[in-house]
Write an enzyme that holds these catalytic residues in place. Structure first.
Site, PDB file in Angstrom:
ATOM      1  N   HIS A  55      56.308  91.099 -33.078  1.00 47.33           N
ATOM      2  CA  HIS A  55      55.591  90.568 -31.917  1.00 47.33           C
ATOM      3  C   HIS A  55      54.227  90.068 -32.368  1.00 47.33           C
ATOM      4  CE1 HIS A  55      54.368  90.037 -27.745  1.00 47.33           C
ATOM      5  NE2 HIS A  55      53.180  90.431 -28.169  1.00 47.33           N
ATOM      6  N   ASP A  60      55.626  95.226 -15.397  1.00 42.75           N
ATOM      7  CA  ASP A  60      54.702  94.440 -16.217  1.00 42.75           C
ATOM      8  C   ASP A  60      54.604  93.013 -15.716  1.00 42.75           C
ATOM      9  OD1 ASP A  60      53.007  93.940 -18.591  1.00 42.75           O
ATOM     10  OD2 ASP A  60      54.639  92.565 -19.046  1.00 42.75           O
ATOM     11  N   ARG A 100      46.822  90.434 -13.363  1.00 49.01           N
ATOM     12  CA  ARG A 100      45.721  90.466 -14.345  1.00 49.01           C
ATOM     13  C   ARG A 100      45.268  89.060 -14.695  1.00 49.01           C
ATOM     14  NH1 ARG A 100      48.515  93.063 -19.001  1.00 49.01           N
ATOM     15  NH2 ARG A 100      46.592  92.629 -20.118  1.00 49.01           N
ATOM     16  N   SER A 133      51.409  96.701 -21.892  1.00 47.40           N
ATOM     17  CA  SER A 133      52.229  95.556 -21.478  1.00 47.40           C
ATOM     18  C   SER A 133      53.163  95.140 -22.619  1.00 47.40           C
ATOM     19  CB  SER A 133      51.290  94.405 -21.080  1.00 47.40           C
ATOM     20  OG  SER A 133      51.970  93.192 -21.010  1.00 47.40           O
ATOM     21  N   LYS A 159      57.575  96.360 -23.097  1.00 48.23           N
ATOM     22  CA  LYS A 159      58.686  95.398 -23.234  1.00 48.23           C
ATOM     23  C   LYS A 159      59.423  95.610 -24.554  1.00 48.23           C
ATOM     24  CE  LYS A 159      55.655  92.311 -22.136  1.00 48.23           C
ATOM     25  NZ  LYS A 159      54.771  91.221 -21.756  1.00 48.23           N
TER      26      LYS A 159
END
Ligand code: URA
Length: 443
Positions: free
Chosen positions: A101, A180, A187, A202, A206
């Site tokens: 990620h 989320d 947000r 967040s 995931k």
């Protein structure tokens, strides 16, 4: 005026206002309060304005490690968890999964060559990705410039493709951490994206819900990243690594430079084209370096020793997996990619060494040219973006092309050029840019 809030609803065990006050006054939330907050917000029992106030209190006063872990677990529990335990790769029977990620940057196309590269070594790569918002590009937007390619897959299709090809890059389904999705949208419009506990929970909710066995995080630092300064990026990386390890996901992070764009392209189709160059054994040195290093980290996390990812880029094995991966999702890897209808060149203003090419400026220019979207419903232009002709460190001559701007809608050129006004810094010959690509490793 009558004051109404959740306390009036006797069916609810907590009062949102008490929870906001606790965080406002720098207190810690109990596990039960956190579970209730996430659940109640997801089902609409906490109002957006209450959640916005709580998010701001978290941004200002932080959360301790126990609170962040519980917040993450509650977000995971808001939806489904994927399960890859039935996976058996045909080559060698490995059933390990690994994912990467990136916290997002300009020209960051690394996922495209990386997923097929890691799959070459028998590790399955379930890469559930997102779309771009603002100046950072999205992996799915890039891949959608390939004719026929499909981002949405069912869970069964993901599993079948992992089994068969070893790599999947697709959209995260709506069932994964729905809390989320709602929280992130809030947000985004309330100035609370930058809270480290909220970013960490967040991303990690995931990734943990996705069911990967190991995870390598590429935490970007610099003008084109979420985290502009190294200390904050380090704190985010450490928080996410701890969350992953606590959840049983073997997690490491690299801190990498996003002061300048990665590679020589920022856009959609042009980034696919550059990724294919890397898969063909060429491509810009920084993209190759980061792809190989992240592959080594993913393979080590998955327990694969003695693999040589650089060789698999050179000898076509990674390209073979790429072709199969694109075809499995309806794409034609041999098809001609879309090309922007209009182009305009930006020239070097002076002789010297290009010591800086600012990532944020290039990202904003690509976005204004149509490569990105301002609202999540907007469409992106496949051919739009910025092609760079020099990287920091290169000697340039006045009047030489520095960048080519690409778009289908030429009225966008002026605003893109405005964004690039101070992007390039040219210093006298002999100067050197002060940039390291890989800053640190956090495990
Ligand atoms: N990416 C995410 O998925 N969540 C954040 O909060 C920030 C970046």
């Amino acid at each position: 005026m009558t004051e109404t809030h959740a306390a009036d609803n006797t069916a609810e065990p907590f009062d949102a206002v008490d929870i906001i006050r606790t965080k406002r006054d720098k207190g810690a939330l109990s596990p039960e309060q956190i579970d209730w907050t996430i659940d109640a917000y997801t089902r609409g029992a906490i109002a957006d304005e209450q959640m916005a106030a709580l998010n701001m209190a978290i941004l200002l006063n932080g959360m301790d490690r126990t609170e962040i872990a519980r917040w993450t677990a509650a977000m995971i529990a808001s939806g489904e968890r994927m399960d890859f335990s039935s996976l058996r790769r045909p080559d060698g029977g490995l059933k390990y999964t690994s994912d990467k990620h990136s916290t997002g940057g300009v020209g960051d196309k690394i996922t495209l060559p990386l997923a097929p590269l890691v799959a070459v070594f028998g590790v399955a790569v379930p890469q559930l990705s997102g779309r771009g918002l603002g100046h950072t590009g999205g992996t799915l937007d890039k891949l959608e410039s390939i004719p026929g390619w499909r981002a949405s897959l069912s869970n069964d299709e993901i599993l079948a493709q992992l089994q068969d090809v070893g790599a999947v890059i697709c959209a995260a389904g709506a069932g994964l951490a729905p809390a989320d999705k709602k929280l992130y949208a809030l947000r985004d419009v309330t100035g609370t994206v930058e809270a480290i506990p909220l970013i960490a929970s967040s991303i990690m909710s995931k990734k943990i819900a996705e069911g990967t066995g190991s995870l390598v995080l590429d935490v970007k630092v610099g003008s084109g990243a979420f985290m502009k300064d190294e200390a904050k990026a380090r704190e985010l990386a450490e928080t996410m690594v701890a969350l992953g390890q606590d959840a049983g996901v073997n997690t490491v992070a690299l801190l990498t430079n996003m002061g300048t764009p990665l590679g020589l392209t920022a856009g959609n189709a042009i980034e696919v084209e550059e990724s294919v160059e890397v898969l063909a054994g060429g491509g810009p040195a920084d993209v190759v370096e980061l792809t190989v290093r992240l592959a080594e980290e993913m393979l080590a996390c998955a327990g694969v020793r003695d693999a040589d990812p650089a060789a698999a880029l050179k000898d076509g094995r990674a390209m073979d997996v790429w072709n199969r991966m694109i075809r499995a999702q309806g794409g034609d890897p041999a098809a001609k990619l879309p090309v922007a209808r209009e182009s305009e060149v930006v020239y070097a203003p002076a002789d010297g060494v290009l010591v800086e090419l600012d990532a944020l400026s290039v990202g904003v220019a690509a976005w204004r040219l149509g490569a990105g979207r301002a609202r999540k419903e907007d469409a992106v232009q496949a051919g739009a973006g910025v092609r760079m002709h020099a990287k920091p460190g290169a000697v340039v001559r006045a009047g030489e092309p520095l960048m080519t701007l690409l778009t289908d809608t030429p009225e966008r050129f002026d605003r893109a050029k405005e964004a690039l006004e101070h992007a390039a810094v040219i210093a006298p010959e002999g100067s050197r840019p002060a940039q390291r690509l890989i800053i640190d490793r956090i495990a």
